[in-house]
Design an enzyme around this catalytic site. Structure first.
Site, PDB file in Angstrom:
ATOM      1  N   SER A 139      44.749  41.942  49.602  1.00  0.00           N
ATOM      2  CA  SER A 139      45.061  42.787  48.449  1.00  0.00           C
ATOM      3  C   SER A 139      45.985  43.935  48.853  1.00  0.00           C
ATOM      4  O   SER A 139      46.299  44.112  50.033  1.00  0.00           O
ATOM      5  CB  SER A 139      43.762  43.372  47.879  1.00  0.00           C
ATOM      6  OG  SER A 139      43.208  44.293  48.810  1.00  0.00           O
ATOM      7  N   MET A 140      46.360  44.706  47.863  1.00  0.00           N
ATOM      8  CA  MET A 140      47.092  45.939  48.138  1.00  0.00           C
ATOM      9  C   MET A 140      46.204  46.821  49.029  1.00  0.00           C
ATOM     10  O   MET A 140      44.983  46.826  48.880  1.00  0.00           O
ATOM     11  CB  MET A 140      47.383  46.702  46.834  1.00  0.00           C
ATOM     12  CG  MET A 140      48.305  45.995  45.863  1.00  0.00           C
ATOM     13  SD  MET A 140      50.047  46.185  46.252  1.00  0.00           S
ATOM     14  CE  MET A 140      50.302  47.925  46.013  1.00  0.00           C
ATOM     15  N   ASP A 153      58.054  39.807  55.026  1.00  0.00           N
ATOM     16  CA  ASP A 153      57.103  40.671  54.333  1.00  0.00           C
ATOM     17  C   ASP A 153      57.205  40.450  52.827  1.00  0.00           C
ATOM     18  O   ASP A 153      58.251  40.055  52.320  1.00  0.00           O
ATOM     19  CB  ASP A 153      57.370  42.139  54.668  1.00  0.00           C
ATOM     20  CG  ASP A 153      56.195  43.041  54.340  1.00  0.00           C
ATOM     21  OD1 ASP A 153      55.045  42.559  54.339  1.00  0.00           O
ATOM     22  OD2 ASP A 153      56.413  44.249  54.102  1.00  0.00           O
ATOM     23  N   GLU A 154      56.131  40.730  52.116  1.00  0.00           N
ATOM     24  CA  GLU A 154      56.059  40.640  50.651  1.00  0.00           C
ATOM     25  C   GLU A 154      56.512  39.275  50.133  1.00  0.00           C
ATOM     26  O   GLU A 154      57.268  39.158  49.168  1.00  0.00           O
ATOM     27  CB  GLU A 154      56.881  41.765  50.007  1.00  0.00           C
ATOM     28  CG  GLU A 154      56.465  43.163  50.417  1.00  0.00           C
ATOM     29  CD  GLU A 154      55.075  43.587  49.941  1.00  0.00           C
ATOM     30  OE1 GLU A 154      54.426  42.835  49.180  1.00  0.00           O
ATOM     31  OE2 GLU A 154      54.634  44.682  50.338  1.00  0.00           O
ATOM     32  N   ALA A 155      56.025  38.219  50.777  1.00  0.00           N
ATOM     33  CA  ALA A 155      56.450  36.851  50.447  1.00  0.00           C
ATOM     34  C   ALA A 155      56.117  36.448  49.018  1.00  0.00           C
ATOM     35  O   ALA A 155      56.757  35.556  48.465  1.00  0.00           O
ATOM     36  CB  ALA A 155      55.830  35.862  51.427  1.00  0.00           C
ATOM     37  N   VAL A 158      55.113  41.179  38.034  1.00  0.00           N
ATOM     38  CA  VAL A 158      55.627  41.995  39.124  1.00  0.00           C
ATOM     39  C   VAL A 158      55.865  43.409  38.606  1.00  0.00           C
ATOM     40  O   VAL A 158      56.651  43.624  37.690  1.00  0.00           O
ATOM     41  CB  VAL A 158      56.934  41.405  39.706  1.00  0.00           C
ATOM     42  CG1 VAL A 158      57.520  42.335  40.754  1.00  0.00           C
ATOM     43  CG2 VAL A 158      56.675  40.019  40.279  1.00  0.00           C
TER      44      VAL A 158
END
Length: 187
Positions: free
Chosen positions: A21-22, A92-94, A169
């Site tokens: 998660s974030m 990153d951030e895939a 998003v």
């Protein structure tokens, strides 16, 4: 999807996925692994989606301000063009990439490259996010990280969105998202 097997050196590649998660430490863990790659004297290229400019337009930056230089890209296929002659590719951030990122990761691994991918496994509704499930299913190694629920202090694996905005998003930080456990996410 057909991926041609590589022929050439005997170097073996694989895919590692860091999910959660974030605020669970995904980017921090990616940076930690990339630092070890540097210590080992291996060559690495790091990529992130061009859309992610939250902390820096080029660097990947963790919430605790650790950072490493990266190349922002719009298309996963750009990785294949820009990652020649490397031992390791970091992504990153895939979750923000389209499904082509899976084919790219597979091609890299088949060509002897270690691929380390970090991203959210679920969106703000608790649904699988973008290409992450496919990446996780194809990875040799999957690390699931957890944050701490801001409501009860238990482990958190959901990213609760505070403002009621329906776009899947929505880039943001602690002012937009908070980590929650299953119970606090659904109640």
């Amino acid at each position: 999807m057909f991926i041609e097997p590589y022929s050439g050196n005997k170097k073996k590649g694989w895919i590692e996925v860091i999910a959660g998660s974030m605020f669970s430490g995904k980017t921090e863990e990616l940076i930690r692994r990339l630092k070890r790659v540097d210590i080992a004297g291996q060559r690495a290229e790091i990529f992130k989606p061009a859309v992610d400019t939250r902390y820096h337009p080029e660097d990947i930056v963790s919430h605790d301000s650790s950072r490493v230089r990266s190349t922002p890209i719009d298309s996963p296929f750009n990785i294949l063009l820009l990652a020649s002659g490397v031992d390791v590719v970091g992504i990153d951030e895939a979750q923000f990439f389209n499904p082509e990122i899976v084919e790219v990761a597979e091609k890299l691994a088949l060509n002897g490259i270690r691929v380390i991918v970090a991203g959210l496994d679920m969106d703000y509704l608790g649904n699988p996010f973008g290409p992450m499930p496919a990446l996780m299913s194809r990875a040799e190694y999957v690390t699931k990280l957890h944050a701490i629920c801001v409501k009860c202090g238990d482990i958190a694996n959901y990213s609760y969105r505070i403002p009621k905005i329906d776009d899947q998003v929505l880039l943001g930080e602690k002012n937009i998202y908070e980590p929650r456990c299953r119970h606090c996410f659904y109640n």
